[in-house]
Every structure is written in structure tokens, then in C-alpha cells.
Design a protein around this motif. Structure first.
Motif, PDB file in Angstrom:
ATOM      1  N   ASP A  12      -2.738  -8.443  -6.550  1.00 22.11           N
ATOM      2  CA  ASP A  12      -1.720  -7.403  -6.392  1.00 22.11           C
ATOM      3  C   ASP A  12      -1.093  -7.039  -7.732  1.00 22.11           C
ATOM      4  OD1 ASP A  12      -2.180  -7.260  -3.703  1.00 22.11           O
ATOM      5  OD2 ASP A  12      -0.476  -8.528  -3.128  1.00 22.11           O
ATOM      6  N   HIS A  59       0.836  -1.204   0.000  1.00 25.16           N
ATOM      7  CA  HIS A  59       0.000   0.000   0.000  1.00 25.16           C
ATOM      8  C   HIS A  59       0.868   1.249   0.000  1.00 25.16           C
ATOM      9  CE1 HIS A  59      -3.718  -2.255   0.694  1.00 25.16           C
ATOM     10  NE2 HIS A  59      -3.045  -2.980   1.573  1.00 25.16           N
ATOM     11  N   GLU A  60       1.958   1.223   0.791  1.00 24.22           N
ATOM     12  CA  GLU A  60       2.856   2.371   0.851  1.00 24.22           C
ATOM     13  C   GLU A  60       3.567   2.575  -0.482  1.00 24.22           C
ATOM     14  OE1 GLU A  60       3.211   4.643   3.151  1.00 24.22           O
ATOM     15  OE2 GLU A  60       1.721   3.699   4.445  1.00 24.22           O
ATOM     16  N   ARG A  62      -3.431  -4.639  -9.402  1.00 24.62           N
ATOM     17  CA  ARG A  62      -3.346  -3.289  -8.826  1.00 24.62           C
ATOM     18  C   ARG A  62      -2.072  -2.580  -9.257  1.00 24.62           C
ATOM     19  NH1 ARG A  62      -3.709  -3.662  -2.681  1.00 24.62           N
ATOM     20  NH2 ARG A  62      -3.698  -1.400  -2.871  1.00 24.62           N
TER      21      ARG A  62
END
Length: 295
Positions: free
Chosen positions: A56, A24-25, A59
Motif C-alpha cells: 500500500d 481504493h476510494e 501504491r
């Protein structure tokens, strides 16, 4: 990347260091790099990332397509199509967020002809123009739930306004979606959407002769862009502040600001903004609506 040197029979070679970063970071960092105009660095960061989980990877590919779109829009590159196609292959199914990328890419493709920014409908395929409008409407109406419908209203309300302004040359049709985007952005706490809506509403205020309201909206949009770290967007906002300076007789102030914008734009590689700032120095108004019958 930081490397490790290892000796093999007297030969020294450097290998990339491996590390673990919260996913996420990492995506947030890439997005902030993109907002700052560091598209190449953001893409290298994303390309250097490997993911085991299919979700993932999807994304990651979507983030790359979104960065590429920003690079194309401000930097004059042509990266989005390949990245969006890869994101579509990685996606396990329909992706509403990826669907937001395509109409903006198509809008940019029609706006930029042979490397030149050409607003207005003149010389453009009417079917392509209608297709962009239909895509925007379908995305808004086809949102699968209330939350996604709200997001669609926030982003596609602004896209619809851009299409009406820049492609159809129908200025009267676009304030309503801009107002809807402003309301949705304020309700949802989306500073960048609020900034975009204010920017274009300020253009309409300027055209209507309401310079005080235009300046108020543009100043607020400038502050929101600064808070988000949006460097190319800040340059466009500064240009919008230079226009009323010239309009009130402050030619020296407008010229100084336009010259500074041109230097910044050239330094960070934002070709379209550099061209607009150079035009402003020569007396052009980058906020002027398309001329009827022209491009």
C-alpha cells in the motif's frame, strides 16, 4: 483537517482527527482532484495518509508521483523527480506503472527549457532524445503479460507520438501511434487515452487543412475531457476550438474564448496554458508545428 480541542492546564490545542477511509476510494479521490487541477490538495491528501502494508505504501507513493507529473506538466512545477525517487524506494520490485512516469517526466524536462515551453529538437541533447524513444519502446516490448502489453500500447503509443511531434519535430511519424492509441483506448474503455489521441490527431487534421475532421475530433475530445472532470485538459481543448474559429473568420469568437481560457488558467495556476492563451490573443497559433531550424 477536522480537529479536536483538548484542554491541558488551561491551554487549548487542536489535534488532527483520525478516521478510516477505504484505500481504493482515497486513491480514486486523489486522482480526480489531480484531473481537476487541484494538485496541491491531492498531494496533501496523499501525504496525510499512512499505510502499514509495504504494498500500500508503494501504491501511495506511485499515486503521489503521478499527481506530481500532472502538476509539473500543466502547472509548471518541478515535483516529479523527488516523488518518483521516493516511489522507487517504496516499490518492492520493478513497477511497470512507475516506469510510465519516467519517460513522460523526461519528455517534459526537454520540452521545458528555463521555464519556457520549447518544442522541436533544436538545442536539445540528441542522446537524451534517443533515450526517451528507447525507453518508450522498451516499456511496450517488455510488458510481462498480454494485459500489461495492452496498457503499454494505450499509454506509450501516445507518449511515442508526443515525442515524435514535440521533440524530434517529425510530424509525419506520429499519426500512426496516435491512431494505435485511439484504437486501444476505445477497445479498453479508457476515455482519457481516447481524448488525448483525438486531441493530437485533430492537430494533424488541422495542419493538413481538413478543418471539419479536426473540429469533429476536437469536439469529441472536449466532451470526453469534461466527462472525466479534466479541467486543465478542458482548457487546452477549448483553445483548440478557438483556433478554427479564427481560421473561419470568427475573430471575435476566438478572442472571447482565448480571453476566458486565460482567466481560468491564471485562476487555477496553469502557467503554460495561460501563456498559450495569451499568445493566442496576440495572434499566435498554439497548434502550429515547430518551425524548422527554430525552437
Amino acid at each position: 483537517m477536522v480537529g479536536q480541542e483538548r484542554g491541558t492546564r488551561g491551554v487549548r490545542r487542536t489535534e488532527p482527527a483520525q478516521g478510516v477511509v477505504d484505500f481504493h476510494e482515497l486513491l480514486a479521490a486523489a486522482r480526480e482532484l489531480s484531473l481537476a487541477g487541484r494538485w496541491d490538495r491531492a498531494l496533501r491528501l496523499l501525504d496525510a495518509t499512512t499505510c502499514a502494508a509495504p504494498g500500500d505504501r508503494a501504491r501511495l507513493a506511485l499515486a503521489s508521483a503521478e499527481v506530481a507529473l500532472q502538476s509539473d506538466w500543466f502547472g509548471g512545477t518541478e515535483l516529479t523527480t523527488v516523488r518518483a525517487e521516493h516511489a522507487a524506494k517504496e516499490s518492492p520490485g520493478p513497477d511497470r506503472d512507475l516506469d510510465f512516469v519516467r519517460p513522460r517526466r523526461d519528455c517534459l524536462r526537454l520540452l521545458r527549457s528555463e521555464g519556457t515551453f520549447r518544442p522541436g529538437p533544436e538545442g536539445k541533447d540528441p542522446e537524451a532524445l534517443s533515450g526517451i524513444r528507447r525507453s518508450a519502446i522498451d516499456l511496450r516490448e517488455g510488458a510481462p503479460d498480454e494485459v500489461r502489453r495492452g496498457l503499454a500500447s494505450m499509454y506509450l503509443g501516445l507518449v511515442a507520438g508526443l515525442i515524435a511531434d514535440n521533440l524530434f519535430g517529425d510530424r509525419a511519424a506520429s499519426p500512426a501511434p496516435y491512431e494505435a492509441a485511439l484504437h486501444a483506448g476505445e477497445s479498453g474503455g479508457d476515455d482519457l487515452l481516447v481524448r488525448g489521441a483525438l486531441r493530437h490527431l485533430g492537430d494533424h487534421d488541422h495542419d493538413a487543412g481538413d478543418h471539419d475532421r479536426a473540429l469533429e475530433r476536437r469536439q469529441r475530445a472536449t466532451a470526453l475531457g469534461a466527462r472525466a472532470g479534466m479541467v486543465p485538459g478542458m482548457l487546452t481543448q477549448q483553445m483548440l476550438l478557438a483556433v478554427p474559429a479564427r481560421g473561419t473568420g470568427d475573430e471575435a469568437g476566438a478572442t472571447a474564448l482565448a480571453a476566458a481560457i486565460a482567466r481560468w488558467a491564471e485562476a487555477i495556476g496553469t502557467a503554460r496554458i495561460h501563456a498559450q492563451a495569451t499568445g493566442l490573443l496576440l495572434g499566435a497559433d498554439p497548434t502550429a508545428p515547430p518551425q524548422e531550424g527554430g525552437s
